[in-house]
Scaffold this active site. Structure first.
Site, PDB file in Angstrom:
ATOM      1  N   ILE A   1      -0.133   2.201  14.540  1.00  0.00           N
ATOM      2  CA  ILE A   1      -1.429   2.865  14.720  1.00  0.00           C
ATOM      3  C   ILE A   1      -2.337   2.098  15.709  1.00  0.00           C
ATOM      4  CG2 ILE A   1      -2.453   1.727  12.675  1.00  0.00           C
ATOM      5  CD1 ILE A   1      -3.211   5.281  13.990  1.00  0.00           C
TER       6      ILE A   1
ATOM      7  N   ARG B   1       4.473   2.652   3.393  1.00  0.00           N
ATOM      8  CA  ARG B   1       3.869   3.600   2.452  1.00  0.00           C
ATOM      9  C   ARG B   1       4.701   3.783   1.183  1.00  0.00           C
ATOM     10  NH1 ARG B   1       2.954   4.413   7.437  1.00  0.00           N
ATOM     11  NH2 ARG B   1       1.001   5.264   8.252  1.00  0.00           N
TER      12      ARG B   1
ATOM     13  N   LEU C   1      -2.746  -3.804   9.176  1.00  0.00           N
ATOM     14  CA  LEU C   1      -1.637  -4.321   8.358  1.00  0.00           C
ATOM     15  C   LEU C   1      -1.403  -3.410   7.153  1.00  0.00           C
ATOM     16  CD1 LEU C   1      -2.679  -8.101   8.347  1.00  0.00           C
ATOM     17  CD2 LEU C   1      -1.059  -6.945   9.878  1.00  0.00           C
TER      18      LEU C   1
ATOM     19  N   LYS D   1      -7.933   2.128   6.809  1.00  0.00           N
ATOM     20  CA  LYS D   1      -8.019   2.798   5.515  1.00  0.00           C
ATOM     21  C   LYS D   1      -6.691   2.717   4.796  1.00  0.00           C
ATOM     22  CE  LYS D   1      -5.565   6.019   5.585  1.00  0.00           C
ATOM     23  NZ  LYS D   1      -4.088   6.122   5.844  1.00  0.00           N
TER      24      LYS D   1
ATOM     25  N   TYR E   1      -0.933 -14.967  12.896  1.00  0.00           N
ATOM     26  CA  TYR E   1      -2.156 -14.258  12.452  1.00  0.00           C
ATOM     27  C   TYR E   1      -3.329 -15.251  12.368  1.00  0.00           C
ATOM     28  CZ  TYR E   1       0.618 -10.153  10.866  1.00  0.00           C
ATOM     29  OH  TYR E   1       1.429  -9.038  10.771  1.00  0.00           O
TER      30      TYR E   1
ATOM     31  N   ALA F   1       0.952  -2.949  14.854  1.00  0.00           N
ATOM     32  CA  ALA F   1       1.220  -1.750  14.049  1.00  0.00           C
ATOM     33  C   ALA F   1       1.343  -0.517  14.935  1.00  0.00           C
ATOM     34  CB  ALA F   1       0.086  -1.558  13.051  1.00  0.00           C
TER      35      ALA F   1
ATOM     36  N   ARG G   1       4.045 -10.880  13.586  1.00  0.00           N
ATOM     37  CA  ARG G   1       4.827 -11.891  12.866  1.00  0.00           C
ATOM     38  C   ARG G   1       5.869 -12.519  13.764  1.00  0.00           C
ATOM     39  NH1 ARG G   1       6.678  -8.202   8.066  1.00  0.00           N
ATOM     40  NH2 ARG G   1       6.734  -6.815   9.865  1.00  0.00           N
TER      41      ARG G   1
HETATM   42  N1  LIG Z   1      -6.690   5.664  10.546  1.00  0.00           N
HETATM   43  C1  LIG Z   1      -5.530   6.252  10.810  1.00  0.00           C
HETATM   44  O1  LIG Z   1      -5.470   7.303  11.446  1.00  0.00           O
HETATM   45  C2  LIG Z   1      -4.281   5.620  10.354  1.00  0.00           C
HETATM   46  C3  LIG Z   1      -4.336   4.499   9.574  1.00  0.00           C
HETATM   47  N2  LIG Z   1      -3.195   3.872   9.170  1.00  0.00           N
HETATM   48  C4  LIG Z   1      -3.328   2.655   8.361  1.00  0.00           C
HETATM   49  O2  LIG Z   1      -2.956   1.546   9.179  1.00  0.00           O
HETATM   50  C5  LIG Z   1      -2.224   0.590   8.466  1.00  0.00           C
HETATM   51  C6  LIG Z   1      -0.876   0.362   9.162  1.00  0.00           C
HETATM   52  O3  LIG Z   1      -0.147   1.548   9.222  1.00  0.00           O
HETATM   53  P1  LIG Z   1       1.029   1.790  10.303  1.00  0.00           P
HETATM   54  O4  LIG Z   1       0.534   1.499  11.658  1.00  0.00           O
HETATM   55  O5  LIG Z   1       1.590   3.112  10.061  1.00  0.00           O
HETATM   56  O6  LIG Z   1       2.049   0.697   9.823  1.00  0.00           O
HETATM   57  P2  LIG Z   1       3.211  -0.092  10.575  1.00  0.00           P
HETATM   58  O7  LIG Z   1       4.285  -0.280   9.590  1.00  0.00           O
HETATM   59  O8  LIG Z   1       3.515   0.513  11.882  1.00  0.00           O
HETATM   60  O9  LIG Z   1       2.485  -1.464  10.885  1.00  0.00           O
HETATM   61  C7  LIG Z   1       2.138  -2.385   9.906  1.00  0.00           C
HETATM   62  C8  LIG Z   1       2.046  -3.744  10.571  1.00  0.00           C
HETATM   63  O10 LIG Z   1       1.804  -4.684   9.549  1.00  0.00           O
HETATM   64  C9  LIG Z   1       2.457  -5.904   9.860  1.00  0.00           C
HETATM   65  N3  LIG Z   1       3.028  -6.510   8.654  1.00  0.00           N
HETATM   66  C10 LIG Z   1       2.679  -7.685   8.151  1.00  0.00           C
HETATM   67  N4  LIG Z   1       3.346  -7.950   7.029  1.00  0.00           N
HETATM   68  C11 LIG Z   1       4.171  -6.924   6.832  1.00  0.00           C
HETATM   69  C12 LIG Z   1       5.143  -6.646   5.841  1.00  0.00           C
HETATM   70  N5  LIG Z   1       5.378  -7.491   4.842  1.00  0.00           N
HETATM   71  N6  LIG Z   1       5.817  -5.504   5.969  1.00  0.00           N
HETATM   72  C13 LIG Z   1       5.568  -4.640   6.969  1.00  0.00           C
HETATM   73  N7  LIG Z   1       4.656  -4.850   7.926  1.00  0.00           N
HETATM   74  C14 LIG Z   1       3.963  -5.995   7.870  1.00  0.00           C
HETATM   75  C15 LIG Z   1       3.468  -5.592  10.926  1.00  0.00           C
HETATM   76  O11 LIG Z   1       2.952  -6.292  12.002  1.00  0.00           O
HETATM   77  P3  LIG Z   1       3.759  -7.322  12.882  1.00  0.00           P
HETATM   78  O12 LIG Z   1       5.176  -7.348  12.463  1.00  0.00           O
HETATM   79  O13 LIG Z   1       3.566  -6.702  14.169  1.00  0.00           O
HETATM   80  O14 LIG Z   1       3.045  -8.569  12.652  1.00  0.00           O
HETATM   81  C16 LIG Z   1       3.335  -4.136  11.254  1.00  0.00           C
HETATM   82  O15 LIG Z   1       3.221  -3.929  12.634  1.00  0.00           O
HETATM   83  C17 LIG Z   1      -2.155   1.124   7.041  1.00  0.00           C
HETATM   84  O16 LIG Z   1      -3.203   0.567   6.308  1.00  0.00           O
HETATM   85  C18 LIG Z   1      -2.378   2.626   7.189  1.00  0.00           C
HETATM   86  O17 LIG Z   1      -2.987   3.206   6.049  1.00  0.00           O
HETATM   87  C19 LIG Z   1      -1.968   4.304   9.598  1.00  0.00           C
HETATM   88  C20 LIG Z   1      -1.862   5.430  10.361  1.00  0.00           C
HETATM   89  C21 LIG Z   1      -2.992   6.212  10.761  1.00  0.00           C
HETATM   90  O1  LIG Z   2      -3.852   7.616   8.186  1.00  0.00           O
HETATM   91  C1  LIG Z   2      -2.909   8.351   8.290  1.00  0.00           C
HETATM   92  O2  LIG Z   2      -3.064   9.537   8.932  1.00  0.00           O
HETATM   93  C2  LIG Z   2      -2.002  10.396   9.192  1.00  0.00           C
HETATM   94  C3  LIG Z   2      -0.920  10.273   8.153  1.00  0.00           C
HETATM   95  O3  LIG Z   2       0.171  11.051   8.472  1.00  0.00           O
HETATM   96  C4  LIG Z   2      -0.523   8.835   8.017  1.00  0.00           C
HETATM   97  O4  LIG Z   2       0.494   8.696   7.067  1.00  0.00           O
HETATM   98  C5  LIG Z   2      -1.682   8.055   7.580  1.00  0.00           C
HETATM   99  O5  LIG Z   2      -1.399   6.682   7.489  1.00  0.00           O
END
Ligand SMILES: NC(=O)C1=CN([C@@H]2O[C@H](COP(=O)(O)OP(=O)(O)OC[C@H]3O[C@@H](n4cnc5c(N)ncnc54)[C@H](OP(=O)(O)O)[C@@H]3O)[C@@H](O)[C@H]2O)C=CC1
Ligand SMILES: O=C1OC[C@@H](O)[C@H](O)[C@H]1O
Length: 381
Positions: free
Chosen positions: A37, A194, A100, A123, A84, A35, A60
């Site tokens: 993040i 999102r 995820l 989260k 996974y 991901a 994946r």
């Molecule tokens: N705490 C924080 O500051 C933040 C938290 N988040 C949280 O982290 C999580 C991921 O966010 P973010 O990194 O932006 O997301 P991304 O879209 O970048 O990553 C999601 C990952 O999920 C995997 N995946 C598995 N199945 C699916 C599917 N069907 N469709 C899309 N992706 C899939 C992919 O992994 P792969 O293909 O590599 O297997 C992908 O890399 C969310 O829950 C978000 O709320 C996000 C940003 C900031």
């Molecule tokens: O957790 C997060 O923090 C920053 C936001 O912009 C992002 O959408 C969110 O996933």
């Protein structure tokens, strides 16, 4: 000028933290999903934690996993349809970071716990309260640590704001409000997770954890949701939400989230700067917190007494305990997670009850605005 120099130093070191020497038996993490993040949330914090190593990544696609492993020097990469599962079954992995889409948090947390691994899951912890309850009760049954990765809770800035409120020099809290808005194209992909209901998408799912959790922590209580209105991006996806809540005994609060703020200037062509302000009004003054999302990058805590001069505070390092000016909130979070796994008292924690209450409030916001709850997973062990 001094504060600009410390900003540059903090962002430089925090963004590329030094690799520290590891203990003889560091906690071995596997990362589920390559991901966006993941580098900030686990890879970089692990690099500068003496008791953590990241030993495996799963994506994946095998190519994506290998590319991530190469970029971030992760020894093993799992990919393909069973990638996974292979990571979870890896006997060398003791703890799993889950980045995820929200709809997969339940399934992969349950699978990881069933395999005997501790879990740090992004989260919001789940798609809804029902899933969250089941995840935490299974973690308890297995005697494993499950933490919702809501990083501001672990940063010294939230502790400082709480201290200012609890010491009551501004009197009792009378109301709270927050605005969190970003310009769509600055942050999100066209097909962002999102914006997809089946993946647990939604504006309040994504941004809500910040203002809701801050307010709940500062008030030391849970609110009732009275009203919530939305502008939708698509049928079940809120782009904008405005919610009215009351914290006991009768403290009103408003929360506004907008994942696609309008631009400004002719035809709204220019992007708006990010809005990230949380305000707490008390009987004798107010506190305004700017950047309550990523406080380690930069934040300000402005104290505004009704009588007398305002002042601005910053808190990047705790008064006591471990921490450095340049530590990110994710690094503080990892510190707490590892302490808990090691049976030590963490400097801060987010309990099961806390995460479950959080999901209940998000659910209530959807119900009040006439949108469906995010779908419960069909997965069962
Ligand atoms: N705490 C924080 O500051 C933040 C938290 N988040 C949280 O982290 C999580 C991921 O966010 P973010 O990194 O932006 O997301 P991304 O879209 O970048 O990553 C999601 C990952 O999920 C995997 N995946 C598995 N199945 C699916 C599917 N069907 N469709 C899309 N992706 C899939 C992919 O992994 P792969 O293909 O590599 O297997 C992908 O890399 C969310 O829950 C978000 O709320 C996000 C940003 C900031
Ligand atoms: O957790 C997060 O923090 C920053 C936001 O912009 C992002 O959408 C969110 O996933």
């Amino acid at each position: 000028m001094l504060s600009f120099i410390s900003f540059v130093q903090r962002v430089k070191k925090g963004g590329n933290p030094p690799e520290v020497e590891k203990n003889s038996q560091p906690l071995r993490f596997g990362v589920l999903g390559a991901a966006r993040i993941a580098p900030d949330a686990i890879i970089k914090p692990a690099r500068c934690h003496e008791d953590v190593v990241v030993v495996a990544i799963a994506a994946r696609s095998k190519e994506r996993a290998e590319e991530f492993a190469k970029t971030w020097s992760v020894p093993r990469a799992y990919g393909g349809v069973d990638g996974y599962k292979a990571l979870i079954d890896d006997p060398d992995v003791e703890a799993i970071y889950i980045g995820l889409p929200n709809s997969l948090h339940f399934e992969w947390t349950m699978r990881a716990l069933a395999a005997g691994k501790h879990v740090l899951c992004e989260k919001p912890i789940a798609d809804n309260e029902d899933e969250a309850c089941r995840m935490f009760s299974f973690a308890e049954e297995k005697g494993l640590i499950l933490l919702e990765a809501w990083q501001p809770r672990f940063h010294p800035s939230i502790e400082r704001v709480k201290e200012l409120i609890d010491q009551k020099s501004l009197g009792k809290m009378v109301s709270m409000s927050s605005e969190l808005g970003v310009w769509n194209d600055l942050f999100f992909l066209k097909d962002d997770i999102r914006f997809d209901y089946s993946l647990g998408g939604g504006g309040i799912m994504d941004m809500g954890p910040y203002p809701i959790s801050w307010m709940r922590y500062l008030a030391s209580s849970n609110p009732t949701v009275h009203e919530s209105s939305t502008i939708r991006r698509s049928e079940n996806i809120d782009r904008f939400m405005h919610a009215q809540l009351t914290f006991p005994p009768s403290i009103p609060a408003t929360i506004l989230t907008d994942s696609a703020m309008d631009g400004w200037g002719p035809f709204g062509l220019f992007p708006q700067w990010i809005k990230m302000v949380l305000r707490v009004d008390c009987e004798d003054g107010a506190i305004e917190v700017r950047n309550f999302v990523l406080p380690h990058v930069w934040h300000s805590i402005t104290v505004i007494p009704k009588h007398g001069r305002s002042w601005v505070e910053k808190a990047y390092k705790p008064k006591e305990g471990k921490g450095e000016e340049w530590w990110s909130a994710y690094r503080y979070q990892l510190e707490a997670f590892v302490s808990k796994v090691r049976g030590q008292e963490p400097h801060a924690w987010r309990t099961a009850e806390d995460s479950i209450d959080q999901m209940r409030i998000i659910d209530a916001m959807y119900i009040k605005s006439g949108l469906p709850l995010r779908p419960t997973s069909n997965f069962s062990l």
